[in-house]
Scaffold this active site. Structure first.
Site, mmCIF file in Angstrom:
data_model
loop_
_atom_site.group_PDB
_atom_site.id
_atom_site.type_symbol
_atom_site.label_atom_id
_atom_site.label_comp_id
_atom_site.label_asym_id
_atom_site.label_seq_id
_atom_site.Cartn_x
_atom_site.Cartn_y
_atom_site.Cartn_z
ATOM 1 N N GLY A 215 40.868 38.822 43.056
ATOM 2 C CA GLY A 215 40.438 37.639 42.298
ATOM 3 C C GLY A 215 40.304 36.453 43.218
ATOM 4 N N ASN A 216 40.228 35.263 42.645
ATOM 5 C CA ASN A 216 40.233 34.059 43.480
ATOM 6 C C ASN A 216 40.912 32.929 42.723
ATOM 7 O OD1 ASN A 216 38.152 32.447 42.018
ATOM 8 N ND2 ASN A 216 36.867 34.186 42.581
#
Ligand code: PMT
Length: 432
Positions: A215-216
């Site tokens: 993810g980020n």
């Protein structure tokens, strides 16, 4: 500039300011001053509990008008009856609004002057809540907020930050200048009436196995703020959101997605029917080549993941035959203008909002600043809370979109009724 805009929207406006009990009541004093500076006429109504925090005399001196508190004050009623006051108001602003007041408004109580006025007036209602973070998050409060929003009330905030009890979170009263700016935005001309705006926001999650993903750090705040700002400008807004923990802005239609490919599908299904697409999502550039069916086990050595590149959603929208006006974001750590300009060209965008990311900037921050770049020039939108910044950004997008729409030969009519509404022309972008 912000002050000038506030003046334009609020000059001559008759504002009934309701103040309820809470430590933030002291900020209402400055709010009165700022509203008057913006040209509004202000009359203050205090709840019984508000008068314990700040005296009516203070508000009387600041507003230059008698201050009302009780429903049964004969002298005050003789001067201006409460129904007359309800009729006088062109906008009711409640700041701070306690959890108790929000609940009483939601349930239609009329057991004191302020709640009675809210029921008796047809003026729009703007509520700036201030309460403990758990009270704000409580399901009962959220249900009351949803009820009031459903009836058309606008919520200004709450803001996020340190509270009186030395805790930090969502529930703070917005600063007086923010409340004035939000009110001005509510009263201002609507540049996107009749337009359909599609916004993407938040991160994407690319699954590795049933429990892990890539993810980020995108919180979704910037994209949600853009969606809210577009909605405030009269647009009908669809928001395609990656996995985030944010409340959907009132009036915005939200579609939740997880991966970049889910997001692509949701965006492409809507893009041809949209007038404007704003890609604020931090789309994952890569995904694991394979998603393991079962949780990967440690082997005592390094794990090597093979990654595939994800499709570029923004470029795909810009390449559509019947395409909307396409606005990208560029998240850069260096050479911001150079890299953003290259993305503008490579992805064939109409406009790109470049922001600096890293070390508490851009991602997951409450504030942001933008360098807005088109083929004709660039303009800096100064650091501000994401919602305030989104409002400026959407204003600029509306102006540029209006130019594009009137000269655009490559966008075919999609067959639906298209409004002739034009955005007001204001700021031109400065040359580079
Ligand atoms: O969510 P917040 O915490 O509020 O943070 C806001 C933000 C920093 C995420 C936001 O302001 C922002 O910059 N969003 C874009 C982030 C990004 O992915 O930037 P990029 O430079 O890698 O991509 C450029 C553009 O292409 C973006 O509009 C992106 O949505 C789009 N893109 C990228 C990859 C891909 N596969 N498909 C895309 O559409």
């Amino acid at each position: 500039m912000a002050q000038l805009e506030a003046r334009n929207g609020l000059a001559g406006l008759r504002v009934l300011l309701g103040v309820s009990g809470g430590i933030a009541a002291y900020k209402a004093c400055e709010l009165v001053r700022r509203l008057r500076e913006a040209g509004a006429e202000v009359r203050v109504v205090l709840t019984e509990n508000a008068a314990r925090f700040v005296t009516p005399l203070t508000f009387q001196a600041l507003s230059g008008q008698p201050v009302r508190s009780g429903l049964w004050d004969e002298a005050a009623e003789a001067a201006m009856g409460h129904l007359e006051l309800a009729h006088w108001a062109q906008h009711i602003v409640i700041a701070p609004a306690s959890a108790d007041l929000v609940a009483r408004l939601a349930h239609g109580f009329a057991d004191d002057l302020l709640t009675t006025l809210c029921l008796a007036s047809t003026a729009p209602l703007a509520i700036a809540p201030a309460m403990n973070l758990r009270m704000w998050a409580h399901a009962a409060t959220q249900a009351n907020v949803a009820t009031l929003r459903g009836r058309g009330a606008a919520f200004l905030g709450p803001g996020e930050g340190r509270m009186a009890e030395a805790e930090s979170g969502l529930g703070r009263l917005l600063e007086p200048h923010q409340i004035v700016a939000e009110l001005a935005a509510l009263r201002g001309p609507k540049a996107l009436t009749g337009k359909r705006v599609l916004v993407s926001a938040g991160p994407t999650y690319e699954d590795i196995d049933p429990v892990r993903f890539i993810g980020n750090r995108s919180s979704g705040r910037m994209g949600f703020a853009v969606a809210q700002a577009a909605m405030e400008q009269g647009a009908s807004v669809e928001l395609v959101a990656g996995p985030v923990h944010l409340q959907t802005p009132a009036g915005v239609a939200r579609v939740d997605v997880r991966s970049a490919r889910d997001m692509r599908e949701a965006v492409l299904a809507r893009a041809q029917h949209s007038d404007i697409y704003i890609g604020a999502a931090a789309v994952g550039d890569f995904r694991p080549h394979e998603v393991a069916a079962h949780k990967l086990k440690k082997t005592g050595g390094a794990l090597t993941l093979s990654l595939n590149e994800n499709p570029d959603i923004l470029a795909a929208v810009a390449a559509l035959k019947q395409r909307p006006y396409v606005v990208g974001f560029a998240a850069e750590t260096q050479n911001i203008e150079g890299y953003a300009r290259a993305k503008l060209e490579r992805k064939k965008l109409d406009l790109i909002a470049a922001n600096k990311v890293g070390e508490g900037e851009g991602f997951d921050a409450c504030q942001n600043e933008i360098l807005l770049i088109s083929r004709d020039g660039a303009e800096r939108l100064a650091r501000a809370d994401k919602l305030a910044l989104a409002r400026q950004l959407v204003e600029r997008i509306a102006e540029k979109y209006a130019d594009w729409e009137s000269s655009n030969g490559n966008r075919k009519d999609t067959g639906r009724a298209r409004s002739k509404a034009r955005a007001p022309r204001r700021t031109r972008m400065r040359g580079k």
